[in-house]
Design a protein around this motif. Sequence first.
Motif, mmCIF file in Angstrom:
data_model
loop_
_atom_site.group_PDB
_atom_site.id
_atom_site.type_symbol
_atom_site.label_atom_id
_atom_site.label_comp_id
_atom_site.label_asym_id
_atom_site.label_seq_id
_atom_site.Cartn_x
_atom_site.Cartn_y
_atom_site.Cartn_z
ATOM 1 N N LYS A 342 0.832 -1.210 0.000
ATOM 2 C CA LYS A 342 0.000 0.000 0.000
ATOM 3 C C LYS A 342 0.865 1.257 0.000
ATOM 4 O O LYS A 342 0.495 2.270 -0.595
ATOM 5 N N SER A 343 2.006 1.181 0.683
ATOM 6 C CA SER A 343 2.919 2.323 0.741
ATOM 7 C C SER A 343 3.938 2.235 -0.390
ATOM 8 O O SER A 343 4.353 1.140 -0.794
ATOM 9 N N ARG A 345 7.429 2.207 -2.095
ATOM 10 C CA ARG A 345 8.770 1.796 -1.693
ATOM 11 C C ARG A 345 9.765 2.206 -2.779
ATOM 12 O O ARG A 345 9.475 2.083 -3.968
ATOM 13 N N GLN A 373 5.112 1.081 -6.731
ATOM 14 C CA GLN A 373 3.793 1.508 -6.306
ATOM 15 C C GLN A 373 2.806 0.372 -6.499
ATOM 16 O O GLN A 373 2.976 -0.481 -7.376
#
Length: 453
Positions: A342-343, A345, A373
């Motif tokens: 979800k975040s 990186r 993403q």
Amino acid sequence: MLKLCFFICLIYCVQSDEETECPEFTDLNIGNALSGTELQVQLLLYTRENPNCSERLIEHNVTASKYFNTSKKVVFVIHGFRPTGSAPAWLGDMKKLLLSSEDINLIIVDWNRGATTVNYVTAVENCGKVAEILKTYIDQMLVGGTSLDTMYIIGVSLGAHIAGFVGQKYNGKIGRITGLDPAGPSFTRQPPEWRLDRSDAQFVDVIHSDTDALGFKKPLGTIDFYPNGGMDQPGCPQTLFGGIEYFKCDHQRAVFLFLSSLKGKCNIITYPCDSYLDYKRGKCLDCEAFQPMSCPVLGYYADRWNKVLIPKSSPTKAYFDTSDQDPFCMYNYILYITTWNKSIRRGFIKIKITDYAGNTVESEMNSEASTFQQYKRVKILAGFHQDLDKISKISLTFSTKTLIGPKHKLRILQMRLKSLNNPERLQLCRYDFVLMENIELTFKPIPCLETDT
């Protein structure tokens, strides 16, 4: 005493005959460079009939040649600046490999007297004069029935610009010119008529290997190749402690890359792109737009690419990476990664591949971090020094290169590995797994489904 005199005379006569029968490239030394040399040009002809013993062409009577065949392709090789006076180290291999690749008239243009000087400007000034002399020879060849279409000039450093000057004299009708790291100093800011230009032949290919020092940075040809970005070449010294190699290694690499293309050990595949950075980011790795010829290859066979479709007013730049030693080939893959974090990186992925014989090779880590993403596919270029056909295992390591802070996970929805050198090979996949930062994960890949794109 009489016998001794006769013996010495016999040796001298035999040596003189050998020198007359087999003219060789002018061998000078640093003393000649310091004192300077007056321009003299000799053309040494080699064919498959006389591969080891050259015939010196007579300037105003080329048709008197015993070996020159007007029905065969004519290939000229022109060297560059010679600050020490010695013959180019690559000349023997160039002669042997060109003759083994094709039945041609191979002409070594020896202007060592004129190129050997510590005054580089003097050598530059002699380039136009060499081109004028070459024109007198070529004019006679044309009268004898040789075609401009079948003429090919290979020029190294200053020799590349001499090739351009010759091409200009025939209004760009010469078949092909190859520039091997054309000299930059004294030419960089010159207009096209004072240097090599894509209009100088029907097809002009250029290899730029030292654009930040002795070479020419901007495109000059129909297609311009930039190995490793065109500057620092792998295996070349990066500091003055490397001695003379520090100054000449990058510049000469263009020659050795060209020679590699004649050896047939591997094809160096290149990728048309706007910049080296875009190439490294994986933006230019699909050559389907250039079908049916696909990606251009470097070197002697570069003209097999779709040269007819490339307008001379719009040069093509092609980028690629090499290994640090002959035959310099890298075997490239695209690693496609789709994540479901979800975040966002940011980080690097290192890849190893292993075949069923247990051979393992590791890719170079990409120079720039990738941004992962959720549900967006990322392309990562991976290059290996060895080609492994049947891959049994793949190892991946994710890293953010941060020394402090929490370790991250990269959740992979799909991984796909595609060979660029051999696109017909089976693409390999893996689904739904997690990479823990700085921990290598090894797994057995499976063939990708047809629906994976």
